[in-house]
Scaffold this motif. Structure first.
Motif, PDB file in Angstrom:
ATOM      1  N   LEU A 244       0.818  -1.207   0.000  1.00 18.75           N
ATOM      2  CA  LEU A 244       0.000   0.000   0.000  1.00 18.75           C
ATOM      3  C   LEU A 244       0.854   1.261   0.000  1.00 18.75           C
ATOM      4  N   LEU A 245       1.869   1.286   0.848  1.00 21.13           N
ATOM      5  CA  LEU A 245       2.734   2.464   0.932  1.00 21.13           C
ATOM      6  C   LEU A 245       3.465   2.706  -0.392  1.00 21.13           C
ATOM      7  N   ALA A 246       3.901   1.636  -1.035  1.00 24.94           N
ATOM      8  CA  ALA A 246       4.607   1.774  -2.311  1.00 24.94           C
ATOM      9  C   ALA A 246       3.691   2.242  -3.429  1.00 24.94           C
ATOM     10  N   ALA A 247       2.371   2.040  -3.266  1.00 20.99           N
ATOM     11  CA  ALA A 247       1.414   2.390  -4.315  1.00 20.99           C
ATOM     12  C   ALA A 247       0.936   3.841  -4.226  1.00 20.99           C
ATOM     13  N   GLU A 248       1.387   4.609  -3.253  1.00 22.25           N
ATOM     14  CA  GLU A 248       1.017   6.025  -3.199  1.00 22.25           C
ATOM     15  C   GLU A 248       1.566   6.734  -4.430  1.00 22.25           C
ATOM     16  N   PRO A 249       0.765   7.603  -5.080  1.00 22.79           N
ATOM     17  CA  PRO A 249       1.212   8.248  -6.314  1.00 22.79           C
ATOM     18  C   PRO A 249       2.552   8.981  -6.206  1.00 22.79           C
ATOM     19  N   ARG A 250       2.865   9.507  -5.050  1.00 25.82           N
ATOM     20  CA  ARG A 250       4.144  10.212  -4.914  1.00 25.82           C
ATOM     21  C   ARG A 250       5.332   9.267  -5.068  1.00 25.82           C
ATOM     22  N   ASN A 251       5.079   7.952  -4.987  1.00 25.58           N
ATOM     23  CA  ASN A 251       6.146   6.963  -5.153  1.00 25.58           C
ATOM     24  C   ASN A 251       6.143   6.326  -6.543  1.00 25.58           C
ATOM     25  N   TRP A 252       5.234   6.744  -7.428  1.00 21.48           N
ATOM     26  CA  TRP A 252       5.192   6.179  -8.775  1.00 21.48           C
ATOM     27  C   TRP A 252       6.367   6.688  -9.605  1.00 21.48           C
ATOM     28  N   PRO A 253       6.888   5.863 -10.520  1.00 23.95           N
ATOM     29  CA  PRO A 253       7.883   6.369 -11.478  1.00 23.95           C
ATOM     30  C   PRO A 253       7.219   7.295 -12.496  1.00 23.95           C
ATOM     31  N   ARG A 254       7.937   8.281 -12.965  1.00 19.38           N
ATOM     32  CA  ARG A 254       7.385   9.225 -13.943  1.00 19.38           C
ATOM     33  C   ARG A 254       7.238   8.539 -15.302  1.00 19.38           C
ATOM     34  N   ARG A 255       6.059   8.631 -15.893  1.00 16.90           N
ATOM     35  CA  ARG A 255       5.802   8.039 -17.209  1.00 16.90           C
ATOM     36  C   ARG A 255       6.528   8.827 -18.297  1.00 16.90           C
ATOM     37  N   PRO A 256       7.200   8.126 -19.230  1.00 18.36           N
ATOM     38  CA  PRO A 256       7.820   8.840 -20.358  1.00 18.36           C
ATOM     39  C   PRO A 256       6.764   9.570 -21.176  1.00 18.36           C
ATOM     40  N   ARG A 257       7.085  10.744 -21.669  1.00 21.22           N
ATOM     41  CA  ARG A 257       6.130  11.510 -22.454  1.00 21.22           C
ATOM     42  C   ARG A 257       5.832  10.809 -23.764  1.00 21.22           C
ATOM     43  N   ALA A 258       4.579  10.918 -24.208  1.00 25.98           N
ATOM     44  CA  ALA A 258       4.179  10.336 -25.486  1.00 25.98           C
ATOM     45  C   ALA A 258       4.903  11.044 -26.616  1.00 25.98           C
ATOM     46  N   SER A 259       5.219  10.300 -27.683  1.00 28.04           N
ATOM     47  CA  SER A 259       5.887  10.895 -28.834  1.00 28.04           C
ATOM     48  C   SER A 259       4.987  11.935 -29.470  1.00 28.04           C
ATOM     49  N   ALA A 260       5.562  13.064 -29.844  1.00 26.40           N
ATOM     50  CA  ALA A 260       4.784  14.138 -30.462  1.00 26.40           C
ATOM     51  C   ALA A 260       4.262  13.691 -31.819  1.00 26.40           C
ATOM     52  N   ALA A 261       2.995  13.922 -32.075  1.00 27.40           N
ATOM     53  CA  ALA A 261       2.406  13.562 -33.366  1.00 27.40           C
ATOM     54  C   ALA A 261       2.880  14.527 -34.438  1.00 27.40           C
ATOM     55  N   GLY A 262       2.896  14.074 -35.682  1.00 24.85           N
ATOM     56  CA  GLY A 262       3.326  14.926 -36.779  1.00 24.85           C
ATOM     57  C   GLY A 262       2.388  16.111 -36.976  1.00 24.85           C
ATOM     58  N   ALA A 263       2.898  17.132 -37.643  1.00 22.15           N
ATOM     59  CA  ALA A 263       2.121  18.357 -37.835  1.00 22.15           C
ATOM     60  C   ALA A 263       0.868  18.104 -38.654  1.00 22.15           C
ATOM     61  N   SER A 264       0.899  17.048 -39.498  1.00 25.84           N
ATOM     62  CA  SER A 264      -0.252  16.776 -40.357  1.00 25.84           C
ATOM     63  C   SER A 264      -1.337  15.982 -39.637  1.00 25.84           C
ATOM     64  N   THR A 265      -1.052  15.513 -38.436  1.00 23.01           N
ATOM     65  CA  THR A 265      -2.015  14.714 -37.692  1.00 23.01           C
ATOM     66  C   THR A 265      -3.070  15.617 -37.067  1.00 23.01           C
ATOM     67  N   GLU A 266      -4.333  15.298 -37.324  1.00 28.46           N
ATOM     68  CA  GLU A 266      -5.416  16.096 -36.750  1.00 28.46           C
ATOM     69  C   GLU A 266      -5.559  15.786 -35.270  1.00 28.46           C
ATOM     70  N   PRO A 267      -5.562  16.797 -34.406  1.00 28.19           N
ATOM     71  CA  PRO A 267      -5.736  16.536 -32.974  1.00 28.19           C
ATOM     72  C   PRO A 267      -7.085  15.881 -32.699  1.00 28.19           C
ATOM     73  N   VAL A 268      -7.145  15.122 -31.633  1.00 25.32           N
ATOM     74  CA  VAL A 268      -8.417  14.553 -31.202  1.00 25.32           C
ATOM     75  C   VAL A 268      -9.299  15.640 -30.610  1.00 25.32           C
ATOM     76  N   LEU A 269      -8.674  16.608 -29.929  1.00 26.68           N
ATOM     77  CA  LEU A 269      -9.416  17.681 -29.270  1.00 26.68           C
ATOM     78  C   LEU A 269      -8.613  18.967 -29.328  1.00 26.68           C
ATOM     79  N   THR A 270      -9.298  20.067 -29.669  1.00 26.06           N
ATOM     80  CA  THR A 270      -8.662  21.383 -29.721  1.00 26.06           C
ATOM     81  C   THR A 270      -9.504  22.393 -28.960  1.00 26.06           C
ATOM     82  N   PHE A 271      -8.865  23.119 -28.059  1.00 27.72           N
ATOM     83  CA  PHE A 271      -9.469  24.262 -27.358  1.00 27.72           C
ATOM     84  C   PHE A 271      -8.741  25.528 -27.798  1.00 27.72           C
ATOM     85  N   GLU A 272      -9.517  26.547 -28.175  1.00 25.54           N
ATOM     86  CA  GLU A 272      -8.935  27.845 -28.517  1.00 25.54           C
ATOM     87  C   GLU A 272      -9.658  28.934 -27.745  1.00 25.54           C
TER      88      GLU A 272
END
Length: 475
Positions: A244-272
């Motif tokens: 339980l103690l090891a499962a606290e979020p402050r003890n989680w390893p940081r997830r690698p960032r997702a690879s950036a999609a290409g400029a031609s890829t349409e976003p799933v969601l856009t806020f402006e």
């Protein structure tokens, strides 16, 4: 000194099946007792057995004494003490609040009919209670006009208004931001300072730390470790407590960032430059971001700041006041899904979970063969399928919510506090499933949470909303 409550070998049975093994402890005046355990471990059933409020089909064994009652207090005796001698802070605020009554009279009603105050005094006390919990602006709102955290605080105020010396708090801080968690812990401690007794059921180890006193760790209906909080939570002897103690979020390893999609890829969601209001109050403005397939956007902020509202705007459930919202073209409506903060409100109450899932599979022509593997991954026993939503725990129902969404293989999931009802181990497993969906299926996720450490561990980009409406976007 006579204990306020003494439990002696209390058990819970479903027919011949024993769900909670013999459990004994005492509630002493001024000393908190906290039970921590995984979702479905039986901790809430134990609390219900103590107050005499078990669901139909379940029975309790053992002995419960309250105060100086010479004889064993029967369930009927305990029920006669509800509100005045013993009170329960409920795990599901939506099931304990009157949807047709505004916030102020809900609390005033308890002051009047349980505590015996006159109308003017009852309303005055109710107003002070709500103001102390940060609900001063919500006096005239109905429960459906409140965020999940605000509804939890309203239920807290209504339950405590009768002044009962014994408080059983079932997940009292579920869904609250860190500041409000501190407020609720302080209120619970105030009752202890006045000589009351407190039994808290929680999956939040930080709450157990702040409350202090004694802690019991429950696993599969059995107390596996018990003792002073500072000992159990700093130097645990049982392997499950260490897990339980090891499962606290402050003890989680940081997830690698997702690879950036290409400029031609349409976003799933856009806020402006998006702005939105609810209940006549502007919650946020100037929000701009692009969410690509496979990305996780974490959204944090205090209760009532507009996190759920932003998610509803993203799904088209609420129209923005200003700005532009665009969802990826060419996708069916079912490709945009929401994991609700309060799953009780998202399931038909009179249908079994099996029937609800079968209807989903038939309507969208899904692969029913994926169900067993998903249920096993989410640690959902097949027998739960034949129960109605009100017959399973809040954590189990939240996992069924995720199962239902994953069956659809959506392009976007707005996950609104998806793990707020779960213990730490199950929360980690559930968030890992969301991360897997993002990585393997290219599903974009808008993750709404009050837990900054959790969001920091898994998000590619982050937004924090403030109560005054200012928000910031960070990588």
């Amino acid at each position: 000194m006579i204990p306020f409550l003494q439990a002696d070998a209390v058990t819970v049975h479903a027919g011949s099946q024993r769900i909670v093994l013999p459990t004994s402890f005492t509630l002493e005046p001024g000393r908190p007792f906290t039970i921590v355990g995984e979702t479905g471990s039986g901790k809430s059933l134990l609390a219900q057995a103590l107050v005499g409020n078990l669901p139909d089909g379940l029975s309790a064994g053992g002995r419960v004494r309250i105060g100086d009652l010479a004889e064993d207090a029967s369930a009927a005796t305990r029920r006669a003490l509800w509100g005045r001698g013993i009170t329960v802070l409920p795990q599901e605020p939506w099931l304990s609040l009157d949807p047709t009554m505004r916030a102020l009279p809900q609390v005033a009603e308890t002051h009047r009919f349980v505590a015996g105050r006159e109308d003017a005094e009852a309303y005055g006390a109710a107003g002070r209670d709500l103001a102390d919990l940060g609900l001063g602006e919500a006096l005239a709102r109905y429960p459906f006009q409140l965020s999940g955290g605000m509804a939890q605080r309203l239920a807290f105020a209504a339950a405590r208004a009768g002044g009962a010396p014994i408080v059983v708090a079932d997940e009292p801080t579920k869904g609250l931001d860190a500041a409000r968690v501190g407020d609720v812990v302080a209120l619970l401690q105030k009752g202890l300072e006045a000589g009351g007794a407190l039994l808290t059921i929680t999956h939040d180890l930080e709450v157990a730390r702040r409350l202090g006193g004694d802690v019991a760790i429950m696993l599969r209906g059995e107390i596996v470790e018990q003792g002073p909080a500072e000992t159990v939570l700093a130097a645990p002897s049982h392997a499950y407590t260490r897990t339980l103690l090891a499962a606290e979020p402050r003890n989680w390893p940081r997830r690698p960032r997702a690879s950036a999609a290409g400029a031609s890829t349409e976003p799933v969601l856009t806020f402006e430059n998006v702005a939105a209001s609810r209940g006549g109050r502007r919650l946020f403005s100037g929000q701009s971001f692009r969410l690509q397939p496979g990305e996780i956007l974490g959204l944090t902020g205090p209760s009532g700041c507009g996190k759920s509202t932003l998610g509803d705007v993203a799904l088209g459930l609420l129209r923005p006041d200003a700005g532009r919202v665009a969802r990826r073209s060419g996708l069916a409506p079912a490709a945009f899904q929401k994991l609700y903060q309060d799953p009780v409100a998202a399931f038909p109450p009179r249908r079994t979970l099996r029937r609800t899932l079968a209807d989903l599979v038939a309507l969208h022509r899904l692969d029913a063969g994926r169900l067993p593997a998903l249920m096993e991954r989410l640690r959902l026993h097949p027998a739960l399928l034949d129960r109605r939503p009100g017959q399973v725990s809040g954590g189990e129902l939240q996992r069924f919510s995720l199962l239902r969404v994953l069956l659809l293989k959506p392009a976007l999931v707005v996950a609104d506090e998806p793990s707020s009802r779960l213990d730490l181990v199950t929360q980690k497993e559930m968030i890992e499933l969301l991360v897997e969906a993002a990585a393997q299926d290219g599903c974009a996720i808008l993750l709404v949470s009050h837990d900054e450490a959790l969001v920091a561990a898994v998000s590619d980009q982050r937004i924090r909303l403030e109560l005054e409406g200012a928000g910031s976007l960070a990588a």
